[in-house]
Each structure stands twice: as C-alpha cells, then as structure tokens.
Motif scaffolding. Structure first.
Motif, PDB file in Angstrom:
ATOM      1  N   GLN A   1     -57.351 -46.323  11.923  1.00  0.00           N
ATOM      2  CA  GLN A   1     -56.602 -47.182  11.017  1.00  0.00           C
ATOM      3  C   GLN A   1     -55.633 -46.304  10.223  1.00  0.00           C
ATOM      4  N   LEU A   2     -54.430 -46.790  10.013  1.00  0.00           N
ATOM      5  CA  LEU A   2     -53.404 -45.969   9.369  1.00  0.00           C
ATOM      6  C   LEU A   2     -53.786 -45.564   7.953  1.00  0.00           C
ATOM      7  N   TRP A   3     -54.609 -46.386   7.294  1.00  0.00           N
ATOM      8  CA  TRP A   3     -54.975 -46.069   5.907  1.00  0.00           C
ATOM      9  C   TRP A   3     -56.244 -45.219   5.824  1.00  0.00           C
ATOM     10  N   ASP A   4     -56.871 -44.901   6.985  1.00  0.00           N
ATOM     11  CA  ASP A   4     -58.087 -44.094   6.968  1.00  0.00           C
ATOM     12  C   ASP A   4     -58.176 -43.305   8.275  1.00  0.00           C
ATOM     13  N   LEU A   5     -57.455 -42.198   8.334  1.00  0.00           N
ATOM     14  CA  LEU A   5     -57.407 -41.405   9.560  1.00  0.00           C
ATOM     15  C   LEU A   5     -58.657 -40.560   9.768  1.00  0.00           C
ATOM     16  N   HIS A   6     -59.579 -40.576   8.814  1.00  0.00           N
ATOM     17  CA  HIS A   6     -60.823 -39.809   8.961  1.00  0.00           C
ATOM     18  C   HIS A   6     -61.937 -40.631   9.602  1.00  0.00           C
ATOM     19  N   HIS A   7     -61.658 -41.887   9.919  1.00  0.00           N
ATOM     20  CA  HIS A   7     -62.655 -42.762  10.549  1.00  0.00           C
ATOM     21  C   HIS A   7     -62.145 -43.168  11.923  1.00  0.00           C
ATOM     22  N   ALA A   8     -62.806 -42.684  12.970  1.00  0.00           N
ATOM     23  CA  ALA A   8     -62.404 -42.978  14.344  1.00  0.00           C
ATOM     24  C   ALA A   8     -63.428 -43.896  15.002  1.00  0.00           C
ATOM     25  N   ILE A   9     -62.953 -44.886  15.731  1.00  0.00           N
ATOM     26  CA  ILE A   9     -63.797 -45.789  16.510  1.00  0.00           C
ATOM     27  C   ILE A   9     -63.490 -45.545  17.983  1.00  0.00           C
ATOM     28  N   PHE A  10     -64.538 -45.343  18.786  1.00  0.00           N
ATOM     29  CA  PHE A  10     -64.373 -44.982  20.188  1.00  0.00           C
ATOM     30  C   PHE A  10     -64.868 -46.096  21.095  1.00  0.00           C
ATOM     31  N   ASP A  11     -64.134 -46.316  22.170  1.00  0.00           N
ATOM     32  CA  ASP A  11     -64.552 -47.209  23.253  1.00  0.00           C
ATOM     33  C   ASP A  11     -64.671 -46.386  24.528  1.00  0.00           C
ATOM     34  N   LEU A  12     -65.811 -46.522  25.222  1.00  0.00           N
ATOM     35  CA  LEU A  12     -66.006 -45.852  26.504  1.00  0.00           C
ATOM     36  C   LEU A  12     -66.396 -46.916  27.526  1.00  0.00           C
ATOM     37  N   PRO A  13     -65.405 -47.562  28.142  1.00  0.00           N
ATOM     38  CA  PRO A  13     -65.698 -48.715  28.989  1.00  0.00           C
ATOM     39  C   PRO A  13     -66.213 -48.376  30.386  1.00  0.00           C
ATOM     40  N   GLY A  14     -66.040 -47.145  30.827  1.00  0.00           N
ATOM     41  CA  GLY A  14     -66.418 -46.814  32.195  1.00  0.00           C
ATOM     42  C   GLY A  14     -67.661 -45.960  32.286  1.00  0.00           C
ATOM     43  N   ARG A  15     -67.734 -45.201  33.341  1.00  0.00           N
ATOM     44  CA  ARG A  15     -68.879 -44.357  33.641  1.00  0.00           C
ATOM     45  C   ARG A  15     -68.771 -43.031  32.887  1.00  0.00           C
TER      46      ARG A  15
ATOM     47  N   ARG B   1     -71.131 -52.456  27.389  1.00  0.00           N
ATOM     48  CA  ARG B   1     -70.226 -52.164  26.279  1.00  0.00           C
ATOM     49  C   ARG B   1     -70.739 -50.937  25.550  1.00  0.00           C
ATOM     50  N   PHE B   2     -69.838 -49.984  25.302  1.00  0.00           N
ATOM     51  CA  PHE B   2     -70.204 -48.739  24.617  1.00  0.00           C
ATOM     52  C   PHE B   2     -69.144 -48.497  23.546  1.00  0.00           C
ATOM     53  N   ARG B   3     -69.565 -48.652  22.299  1.00  0.00           N
ATOM     54  CA  ARG B   3     -68.669 -48.397  21.167  1.00  0.00           C
ATOM     55  C   ARG B   3     -69.353 -47.427  20.211  1.00  0.00           C
ATOM     56  N   ALA B   4     -68.596 -46.481  19.700  1.00  0.00           N
ATOM     57  CA  ALA B   4     -69.129 -45.486  18.774  1.00  0.00           C
ATOM     58  C   ALA B   4     -68.141 -45.275  17.644  1.00  0.00           C
ATOM     59  N   SER B   5     -68.600 -44.676  16.554  1.00  0.00           N
ATOM     60  CA  SER B   5     -67.709 -44.372  15.441  1.00  0.00           C
ATOM     61  C   SER B   5     -68.100 -43.046  14.822  1.00  0.00           C
ATOM     62  N   LEU B   6     -67.121 -42.389  14.220  1.00  0.00           N
ATOM     63  CA  LEU B   6     -67.329 -41.101  13.580  1.00  0.00           C
ATOM     64  C   LEU B   6     -66.479 -41.043  12.324  1.00  0.00           C
ATOM     65  N   VAL B   7     -67.113 -40.681  11.197  1.00  0.00           N
ATOM     66  CA  VAL B   7     -66.408 -40.487   9.930  1.00  0.00           C
ATOM     67  C   VAL B   7     -66.519 -39.017   9.556  1.00  0.00           C
ATOM     68  N   ALA B   8     -65.387 -38.383   9.268  1.00  0.00           N
ATOM     69  CA  ALA B   8     -65.359 -36.961   8.915  1.00  0.00           C
ATOM     70  C   ALA B   8     -64.677 -36.774   7.572  1.00  0.00           C
ATOM     71  N   ASP B   9     -64.939 -35.616   6.958  1.00  0.00           N
ATOM     72  CA  ASP B   9     -64.250 -35.309   5.705  1.00  0.00           C
ATOM     73  C   ASP B   9     -62.941 -34.589   6.004  1.00  0.00           C
TER      74      ASP B   9
END
Length: 342
Positions: free
Chosen positions: A90-104, A124-132
């Motif tokens: 998200q443009l207002w929070d570049l330290h929070h990434a949401i990942f999609d891994l749709p394949g193998r 469905r495989f979705r993950a998220s990571l928040v960093a400082d």
C-alpha cells in the motif's frame, strides 16, 4: 473558466499521483534488485524469468514468475522454486507486504548423499510481512487453504500430507533474548497412508498459541536447534488443543529439547479418550499391556466431564522427559528425536 481551472487541478493531481506512484515503483524495484545482489554476494543464486510492476492506482504490486533461490554454499544446499510470487504494497505503508503464491512451491535440499525435494500446493496461499525501517521483521502471517505437501523420491510413491486449513501468525516480542508470540492452527489434517499411525490418519484439528524464546542460528537444522537449545530455548503454550479421533487434549504447558533433541516438557488440562487410545496403542505394540492397564487405572477415579461441544474428558497431565512420554507418574511410550538419525 472556473470549470477549466477545476479540470486542470484534477488532471494535475492525477499526473502528480502517477509520478509519485512511478517513483515509488522504481524505489521498490531498486530495493528488490539490491536484495538480490546482496544474496549473490553471499554466494547464493536468485533468478526469475519475468518481473512485472503493476497495481496503479490503488497499490503497488510486483510479480515474479518462475522465481528461484539457492544457497549452494550451505551444507544442505537449500533451494526454493516458485511458479509465481506477487508482493502487494500500500502506498501509505511500504513496510507491510502482502504476498500471493498461486502456483507450486518446491523446496529442495541435500541429504543422505542425494537430492531431496518436497512440493507444496494449495487452493490459496496468502502471507504477510511487517518490517521496521531497518528491515527487521515485526509480524508475519500465512493463510493456506487446502495445502498439500508431497515428497516423491525417484522410484517411490508420493508421501502426501494435507489439511483443509493452515493458519500461522507470529509477532516479534523481544531481542534479548529473542522471543516471538506464535499461533498455529491446522484443521482437517490427513497424514500420509505410508506412515504407521495407530490413532488413524485423520487428525480433526490442532491449535497452538504461545511464546517462543531463544536464539536460532546456524547453517543446518542440527546447528539451529543446538543454538536454540543452548540459549535456553523454550516454547510456553497457553493453548494446546489436539483432536485426533477419540483422543482429545486441551491444556497448557511448555516444550524444549534435551541433549538428544528429544522433546522435554509438561502440560496439564483436559484429556479425553485415554482408555480408547491406550487400547489402540497396546494393540499396535506402541505400549505394553501393563502400561495400558496402568494408564487406565490412573484415570479411572477421575470424574468424567464434558466440553461445550459434548466431548468427554478428564483432568490430567502429560510429561516428556528422558525420551519418555508419561501420563502422570505412568510411563507410556518412548519419544524419538526430532532430528532423523539421532
């Protein structure tokens, strides 16, 4: 005239927003490429077939296809391959990434003089990571629907682990010593048919909530577990729930590893299906007839209560020590090392 000014302001705002989005997209691409170069300087290999930046105007997304990462210098030669990975910011929070891994997703390593490989697929495989700001992780999570993990060595049938749902959550809580809050939930687990499982191959559910403490570093699983154990590594579980056929656990406790990498710890709470489980384990040869009789005799005087869902249980405690799982003072069966070959 005023409408022309208004239209000009709107167009100018949109152009400015697009310039900002493009600048941030360039910065994300530069950071990704810098990370890749950093991995390569450490002797690791990072490749991908295509990179695509998209998501305007709502978010900033990067998709890599046929991505791979390999740690060749590592004694185990870890390598990962993904058909596709997409990271959303998200443009207002570049330290929070949401990942999609749709394949193998393929995980490989070296063991017993050869190459081993496991493949993870999911609906469905979705993950998220928040960093400082320094890039240190603060929170991580994963949500998998119908995950399936298979291991198919050459010339052998596939060993398949599957579940209806897998949820993982972690939150960093300290640095000295390192600690993190953890939560794991698995529903509808199916164990591989090839595994000898006296209690059955279907596990209705597993839920663990607690805090893990201890340093974890090294190049192999043995080195990492040794560092964790020697630094006082322990997992304190405030919630420990397992439903496996008629066997039921709902309690709290703690878990660590002994010198032989065997589980050591204790838990207390609700125990259900002890008599049935004892009979099954005696029939399978996991427990002796005397151990089964002692376990049932120990629980016989305890009152039988019921959960809100109607499951029968009794209060009790389990301990793991010196490679043996015990029900109260009664030894049940031996516990293996968590590391093969130990």
């Amino acid at each position: 005239m005023r409408y022309l000014v208004l239209i000009g302001l709107i167009v100018g705002g949109l152009l400015g927003y697009y310039v900002l989005w493009s600048h941030l997209a360039d910065q994300v691409a530069l950071r990704a490429n810098a990370w890749i170069e950093g991995q390569r300087r450490q002797g690791r290999t990072v490749t991908y077939e295509n990179q695509r930046l998209w998501g305007f105007p709502y978010r900033l997304s990067m998709t890599l296809t046929k991505a791979s990462w390999a740690d060749t210098p590592n004694p185990l030669g870890w390598h990962l391959e993904a058909e596709e990975i997409t990271a959303h910011l998200q443009l207002w929070d570049l330290h929070h990434a949401i990942f999609d891994l749709p394949g193998r997703l393929t995980i490989g390593w070296r063991a017993d003089g050869g190459d081993r490989q496991m493949t993870l697929t999911s609906q469905r495989f979705r993950a998220s990571l928040v960093a400082d700001g320094a890039g240190n992780w603060l929170r991580a999570a994963a949500d998998l629907t119908k995950p399936q993990l298979s291991d198919a060595p050459a010339g052998a049938a596939a060993t398949i682990w599957s579940a209806e749902k897998l949820l993982l959550h972690s939150r960093r809580t300290g640095n000295v010593p390192p600690s993190a809050d953890l939560a794991v939930q698995l529903d509808g687990i199916m164990l591989p048919v090839a595994i000898d499982s006296p209690l059955g191959h279907q596990v209705q559910g597993l839920r663990l909530v607690g805090n893990a403490r201890g340093s974890l570093f090294g190049r192999t699983p043995e080195e990492m577990l040794t560092s964790w154990r020697e630094s006082g590594g322990v997992v304190d579980l405030s919630i420990m729930t397992l439903t496996w056929g008629e066997f039921y656990i709902d309690g709290s406790g703690s878990l660590a590893l002994d010198r032989q990498f065997r589980p050591i710890g204790a838990m207390s709470g609700k125990l259900g299906g002890i008599e049935t489980a004892a009979d099954i384990l005696v029939a399978a040869g996991t427990m002796s007839l005397q151990q089964g009789a002692a376990a049932k005799s120990l629980m016989a005087p305890q009152p039988v209560l019921r959960t809100e869902k109607g499951m029968a249980y009794q209060e009790g405690s389990l301990t793991a020590q010196d490679g043996m799982l015990s029900l109260g003072p009664v030894p049940l069966f031996s516990l293996p090392s968590v590391l093969p070959g130990h």
